[in-house]
Scaffold this motif. Structure first.
Motif, PDB file in Angstrom:
ATOM      1  N   MET A   1       0.120   6.648   2.962  1.00 29.50           N
ATOM      2  CA  MET A   1       0.372   6.412   1.563  1.00 29.50           C
ATOM      3  C   MET A   1       1.244   7.510   0.971  1.00 29.50           C
ATOM      4  O   MET A   1       2.080   7.250   0.132  1.00 29.50           O
ATOM      5  N   GLY A   2       1.040   8.755   1.439  1.00 32.13           N
ATOM      6  CA  GLY A   2       1.829   9.876   0.929  1.00 32.13           C
ATOM      7  C   GLY A   2       3.292   9.773   1.319  1.00 32.13           C
ATOM      8  O   GLY A   2       4.170  10.169   0.559  1.00 32.13           O
ATOM      9  N   GLY A   3       3.543   9.243   2.523  1.00 31.36           N
ATOM     10  CA  GLY A   3       4.933   9.070   2.969  1.00 31.36           C
ATOM     11  C   GLY A   3       5.692   8.079   2.107  1.00 31.36           C
ATOM     12  O   GLY A   3       6.868   8.273   1.788  1.00 31.36           O
ATOM     13  N   THR A   5       4.999   7.343  -1.028  1.00 30.32           N
ATOM     14  CA  THR A   5       5.190   7.976  -2.337  1.00 30.32           C
ATOM     15  C   THR A   5       6.355   8.968  -2.286  1.00 30.32           C
ATOM     16  O   THR A   5       7.198   8.992  -3.184  1.00 30.32           O
ATOM     17  N   GLY A   6       6.407   9.772  -1.245  1.00 29.51           N
ATOM     18  CA  GLY A   6       7.499  10.736  -1.096  1.00 29.51           C
ATOM     19  C   GLY A   6       8.844  10.051  -0.962  1.00 29.51           C
ATOM     20  O   GLY A   6       9.831  10.477  -1.564  1.00 29.51           O
TER      21      GLY A   6
END
Length: 92
Positions: A1-3, A5-6
């Protein structure tokens, strides 16, 4: 999920930069690219020299093991210095 968003944040920044640019001139010419390449080469050689000097000093003192935290700090500092230096070289 962080990837995801980034990637979305980077895409928004790229879109904003593209929209702000009014003319069709390139961001960097051959001279700027050459300066960035030279800076990156010097930074990598200096960082390797510092790393080998640190290993030599630790070996000379008799330290058998080094905490991985120090290596991560060195690696992150190298990335930061190289990134900031590249941005400065691109602006000049």
């Amino acid at each position: 999920m962080g990837g995801i968003t980034g990637a979305a944040i980077i895409a928004v920044f790229a879109w904003i930069i593209k929209r702000r640019k009014k003319d069709n001139t390139p961001e960097a010419d051959e001279r700027v690219k050459h300066n960035i390449f030279r800076f990156s080469a010097y930074a990598s050689h200096i960082s390797l020299a510092v790393l080998f000097l640190g290993i030599f000093i630790f070996s000379l003192v008799g330290v058998e093991s080094v905490s991985i935290t120090y290596l991560w700090i060195f690696f992150v500092a190298y990335i930061w210095v190289t990134g900031i230096g590249t941005v400065i070289a691109r602006r000049r």
